[in-house]
Scaffold this motif. Structure first.
Motif, PDB file in Angstrom:
ATOM      1  N   PRO A  56      34.577  40.865  25.682  1.00  0.00           N
ATOM      2  CA  PRO A  56      35.379  39.872  24.939  1.00  0.00           C
ATOM      3  C   PRO A  56      36.880  40.140  25.012  1.00  0.00           C
ATOM      4  CG  PRO A  56      33.505  40.610  23.636  1.00  0.00           C
ATOM      5  CD  PRO A  56      33.570  41.508  24.827  1.00  0.00           C
ATOM      6  N   LYS A  57      37.260  41.385  25.291  1.00  0.00           N
ATOM      7  CA  LYS A  57      38.674  41.735  25.383  1.00  0.00           C
ATOM      8  C   LYS A  57      39.101  41.951  26.830  1.00  0.00           C
ATOM      9  CE  LYS A  57      38.802  43.856  20.781  1.00  0.00           C
ATOM     10  NZ  LYS A  57      39.132  45.087  20.006  1.00  0.00           N
ATOM     11  N   SER A  58      38.405  41.315  27.740  1.00  0.00           N
ATOM     12  CA  SER A  58      38.683  41.500  29.166  1.00  0.00           C
ATOM     13  C   SER A  58      40.135  41.166  29.494  1.00  0.00           C
ATOM     14  CB  SER A  58      37.766  40.616  30.003  1.00  0.00           C
ATOM     15  OG  SER A  58      38.147  40.657  31.368  1.00  0.00           O
ATOM     16  N   PRO A  59      40.826  42.034  30.245  1.00  0.00           N
ATOM     17  CA  PRO A  59      42.196  41.728  30.668  1.00  0.00           C
ATOM     18  C   PRO A  59      42.269  40.503  31.575  1.00  0.00           C
ATOM     19  CG  PRO A  59      41.351  43.689  31.782  1.00  0.00           C
ATOM     20  CD  PRO A  59      40.381  43.371  30.695  1.00  0.00           C
ATOM     21  N   LEU A  60      41.121  40.095  32.123  1.00  0.00           N
ATOM     22  CA  LEU A  60      41.108  38.908  32.971  1.00  0.00           C
ATOM     23  C   LEU A  60      41.434  37.647  32.192  1.00  0.00           C
ATOM     24  CD1 LEU A  60      37.940  39.467  35.211  1.00  0.00           C
ATOM     25  CD2 LEU A  60      40.332  39.827  35.826  1.00  0.00           C
ATOM     26  N   LEU A  61      41.289  37.689  30.855  1.00  0.00           N
ATOM     27  CA  LEU A  61      41.522  36.516  30.027  1.00  0.00           C
ATOM     28  C   LEU A  61      42.905  36.506  29.384  1.00  0.00           C
ATOM     29  CD1 LEU A  61      38.017  36.253  28.301  1.00  0.00           C
ATOM     30  CD2 LEU A  61      38.844  35.123  30.372  1.00  0.00           C
ATOM     31  N   GLY A  62      43.782  37.419  29.817  1.00  0.00           N
ATOM     32  CA  GLY A  62      45.145  37.442  29.295  1.00  0.00           C
ATOM     33  C   GLY A  62      45.281  38.313  28.061  1.00  0.00           C
ATOM     34  N   LEU A  70      47.700  29.575  29.853  1.00  0.00           N
ATOM     35  CA  LEU A  70      48.152  29.482  31.240  1.00  0.00           C
ATOM     36  C   LEU A  70      46.999  29.706  32.218  1.00  0.00           C
ATOM     37  CD1 LEU A  70      51.577  31.347  30.992  1.00  0.00           C
ATOM     38  CD2 LEU A  70      51.226  28.924  31.521  1.00  0.00           C
ATOM     39  N   ILE A  71      46.107  30.610  31.871  1.00  0.00           N
ATOM     40  CA  ILE A  71      44.927  30.851  32.714  1.00  0.00           C
ATOM     41  C   ILE A  71      44.082  29.586  32.793  1.00  0.00           C
ATOM     42  CG2 ILE A  71      42.722  32.090  32.806  1.00  0.00           C
ATOM     43  CD1 ILE A  71      44.273  34.543  31.686  1.00  0.00           C
ATOM     44  N   LEU A  72      43.868  28.938  31.634  1.00  0.00           N
ATOM     45  CA  LEU A  72      43.101  27.691  31.631  1.00  0.00           C
ATOM     46  C   LEU A  72      43.785  26.617  32.477  1.00  0.00           C
ATOM     47  CD1 LEU A  72      41.939  27.347  27.918  1.00  0.00           C
ATOM     48  CD2 LEU A  72      40.526  27.859  29.899  1.00  0.00           C
ATOM     49  N   LYS A  73      45.109  26.606  32.437  1.00  0.00           N
ATOM     50  CA  LYS A  73      45.860  25.639  33.244  1.00  0.00           C
ATOM     51  C   LYS A  73      45.548  25.810  34.722  1.00  0.00           C
ATOM     52  CE  LYS A  73      50.287  25.482  35.422  1.00  0.00           C
ATOM     53  NZ  LYS A  73      51.623  26.059  35.526  1.00  0.00           N
ATOM     54  N   TRP A  74      45.616  27.056  35.216  1.00  0.00           N
ATOM     55  CA  TRP A  74      45.378  27.295  36.651  1.00  0.00           C
ATOM     56  C   TRP A  74      43.921  27.048  37.020  1.00  0.00           C
ATOM     57  CZ3 TRP A  74      49.285  27.361  39.807  1.00  0.00           C
ATOM     58  CH2 TRP A  74      50.536  27.795  39.375  1.00  0.00           C
ATOM     59  N   LEU A  75      42.997  27.383  36.113  1.00  0.00           N
ATOM     60  CA  LEU A  75      41.576  27.111  36.372  1.00  0.00           C
ATOM     61  C   LEU A  75      41.353  25.617  36.545  1.00  0.00           C
ATOM     62  CD1 LEU A  75      41.184  30.094  35.558  1.00  0.00           C
ATOM     63  CD2 LEU A  75      39.258  29.383  34.135  1.00  0.00           C
ATOM     64  N   SER A  76      41.915  24.857  35.638  1.00  0.00           N
ATOM     65  CA  SER A  76      41.736  23.406  35.669  1.00  0.00           C
ATOM     66  C   SER A  76      42.424  22.792  36.881  1.00  0.00           C
ATOM     67  CB  SER A  76      42.290  22.797  34.378  1.00  0.00           C
ATOM     68  OG  SER A  76      42.039  21.421  34.338  1.00  0.00           O
ATOM     69  N   PHE A 125      56.471  35.876  41.619  1.00  0.00           N
ATOM     70  CA  PHE A 125      55.514  36.683  40.868  1.00  0.00           C
ATOM     71  C   PHE A 125      54.356  37.102  41.766  1.00  0.00           C
ATOM     72  CE2 PHE A 125      57.697  33.917  37.899  1.00  0.00           C
ATOM     73  CZ  PHE A 125      58.037  34.773  36.863  1.00  0.00           C
ATOM     74  N   THR A 126      53.799  38.264  41.464  1.00  0.00           N
ATOM     75  CA  THR A 126      52.658  38.756  42.234  1.00  0.00           C
ATOM     76  C   THR A 126      51.403  37.972  41.900  1.00  0.00           C
ATOM     77  OG1 THR A 126      53.612  40.973  42.229  1.00  0.00           O
ATOM     78  CG2 THR A 126      51.273  40.791  42.809  1.00  0.00           C
ATOM     79  N   TYR A 127      51.250  37.607  40.619  1.00  0.00           N
ATOM     80  CA  TYR A 127      50.046  36.926  40.162  1.00  0.00           C
ATOM     81  C   TYR A 127      50.407  35.616  39.456  1.00  0.00           C
ATOM     82  CZ  TYR A 127      47.964  41.460  41.135  1.00  0.00           C
ATOM     83  OH  TYR A 127      47.555  42.611  41.763  1.00  0.00           O
ATOM     84  N   LEU A 128      49.402  34.811  39.176  1.00  0.00           N
ATOM     85  CA  LEU A 128      49.637  33.496  38.595  1.00  0.00           C
ATOM     86  C   LEU A 128      50.019  33.551  37.129  1.00  0.00           C
ATOM     87  CD1 LEU A 128      46.695  31.512  40.257  1.00  0.00           C
ATOM     88  CD2 LEU A 128      49.131  31.402  40.830  1.00  0.00           C
ATOM     89  N   VAL A 129      49.490  34.535  36.394  1.00  0.00           N
ATOM     90  CA  VAL A 129      49.771  34.656  34.961  1.00  0.00           C
ATOM     91  C   VAL A 129      50.102  36.113  34.647  1.00  0.00           C
ATOM     92  CG1 VAL A 129      48.855  34.413  32.621  1.00  0.00           C
ATOM     93  CG2 VAL A 129      48.230  32.751  34.381  1.00  0.00           C
ATOM     94  N   GLY A 130      51.226  36.341  34.005  1.00  0.00           N
ATOM     95  CA  GLY A 130      51.576  37.700  33.616  1.00  0.00           C
ATOM     96  C   GLY A 130      51.863  38.605  34.802  1.00  0.00           C
TER      97      GLY A 130
END
Length: 392
Positions: A56-62, A70-76, A125-130
């Motif tokens: 539930p605290k996965s760093p993959l979710l920000g 922002l993650i949801l934005k890129w997924l969508s 940026f290296t990655y899409l979010v953060g």
């Protein structure tokens, strides 16, 4: 699914059983069936649920609400805007769908527009979010795989160097590397190859002589002229009194009240056109309003092959986790099916004919074109329009 294997989740990944449609009427995959009747459809929802199951605290979710949004934005964006365009192109180039050069060219152009958004972000940026890899990167990279597999050759990679660098980085992550392995890029994009015509079997000499005699007798007879097949079923209706482009230019270049006056006073007539109310069938499955609007955008992208024969506006009304989709289509002729069935998901919407003489129809269409006003939802509650998309 990669996340099931990576996190060693107690989830069985199986092929759809024979009674699949009973649980999931749309028949789409993937889908998730849990305990006590819990069900999920849609790739994004299932992916988020599985990662939450694992951690539930996965760093993959920000690391905060802003990053999660922002993650949801890129997924969508990748699921609704990028993947449909890539699929529309490579399925036709590889023969998985009937070839249509215009659809392929339009899809490639639109895919590049979406890719430009990624390229711009990844320039700095290296990655899409953060500052670290997130689900946005993994999910988007999976969709880019299909593009690199079929469409993105060396010239494309020169045009989008930041995406190429980012893609190499992301697919080395254990979740993806286990499936993708050491990826090899193609030099040139796949090219359409027309199927070879079957050779007619050679007739015996005696039969050939008989055929020649028969041909001589028929030399003086003119073969019946065959009418050319229309490229689109609605093209057979011929040209309307006023081309639809006139309406599209008017609505694009004028205030809504001016455009609507032109629509009702000059453009619309019952012989050439029909009006249809469009409603999404599965509003109870919608979550965030921007994701609902992206869903509409994906539907419109898949209607590209019919835009010469239709126009429309669909809006999202309500709020997050309590919203719906409705709108209208203007269609050439009196049947909506030939216009909308170019989109694989057209049956996810219901269609009901509107009476152009009914004042309520005019009020409804005005709301749709303005993307403003209130909608009476299925539950009887009045909900405000919050966003919309225009098909033209």
């Amino acid at each position: 699914m990669s996340q099931v294997q990576h996190y060693k989740l107690d989830v069985n990944v199986v092929e759809p059983p024979s009674n699949y449609a009973e649980k999931f009427p749309l028949g789409k995959v993937p889908a998730f069936a849990g305990e006590k009747g819990f069900k999920l459809t849609e790739t994004i929802a299932i992916t988020l649920y599985l990662i939450n199951l694992a951690d539930p605290k996965s760093p993959l979710l920000g690391k905060n609400a802003k990053e999660y949004a922002l993650i949801l934005k890129w997924l969508s964006l990748s699921n609704s805007e990028l993947l449909p365009q890539i699929s529309a192109a490579f399925t036709r180039l590889t023969g998985a769908a009937p070839y249509n050069k215009k659809i392929v060219d339009d899809a490639l152009a639109q895919a590049d527009k979406v890719a430009a958004i990624y390229e711009s972000r990844l320039a700095d940026f290296t990655y899409l979010v953060g500052e670290r890899l997130s689900l946005a990167d993994l999910f988007s990279a999976v969709h880019f795989v299909r593009g690199f597999d079929h469409l993105f050759g060396s010239e494309w990679r020169k045009q989008f160097p930041n995406i190429t660098r980012w893609f190499k980085t992301v697919i080395s992550h254990p979740i993806l590397h286990a499936k993708i392995g050491d990826y090899k890029f193609r030099e040139k994009p796949v090219e359409y190859v027309a199927p070879k015509k079957e050779k007619k079997p050679q007739a015996p000499k005696a039969e050939k002589k008989a055929e020649k005699k028969a041909d001589k007798k028929e030399d003086d007879e003119e073969p019946p002229a065959q009418a050319p097949k229309p490229k689109h079923p609605l093209a057979a209706l011929g040209a309307p009194k006023i081309p639809i482009d006139e309406w599209k230019r008017t609505v694009s270049n004028n205030k809504p009240e001016v455009a609507l006056k032109y629509f009702w006073d000059e453009f619309y007539n019952d012989e050439d056109w029909s009006l249809w109310k469009v409603d999404y069938k599965y509003n109870d499955e919608l979550t965030l309003t921007f994701m609902s609007n992206n869903l509409v955008g994906g539907f419109f992208a898949r209607l590209t092959g019919s835009t010469k024969f239709m126009y429309g506006d669909l809006v999202v009304y309500g709020e997050n986790n309590d919203n719906g989709i409705t709108g209208f289509f203007l269609v050439r002729g009196q049947d909506y099916v030939p216009a909308v069935n170019v989109a694989p998901d057209w049956e996810s919407y219901s269609y009901s004919k509107l009476d152009p003489k009914d004042p309520e129809t005019k009020t409804f269409i005005e709301k749709m074109i303005n993307w403003e006003g209130d909608i009476v939802a299925e539950d009887g509650k009045t909900k405000a329009i919050v966003d919309g998309k225009e098909l033209k």
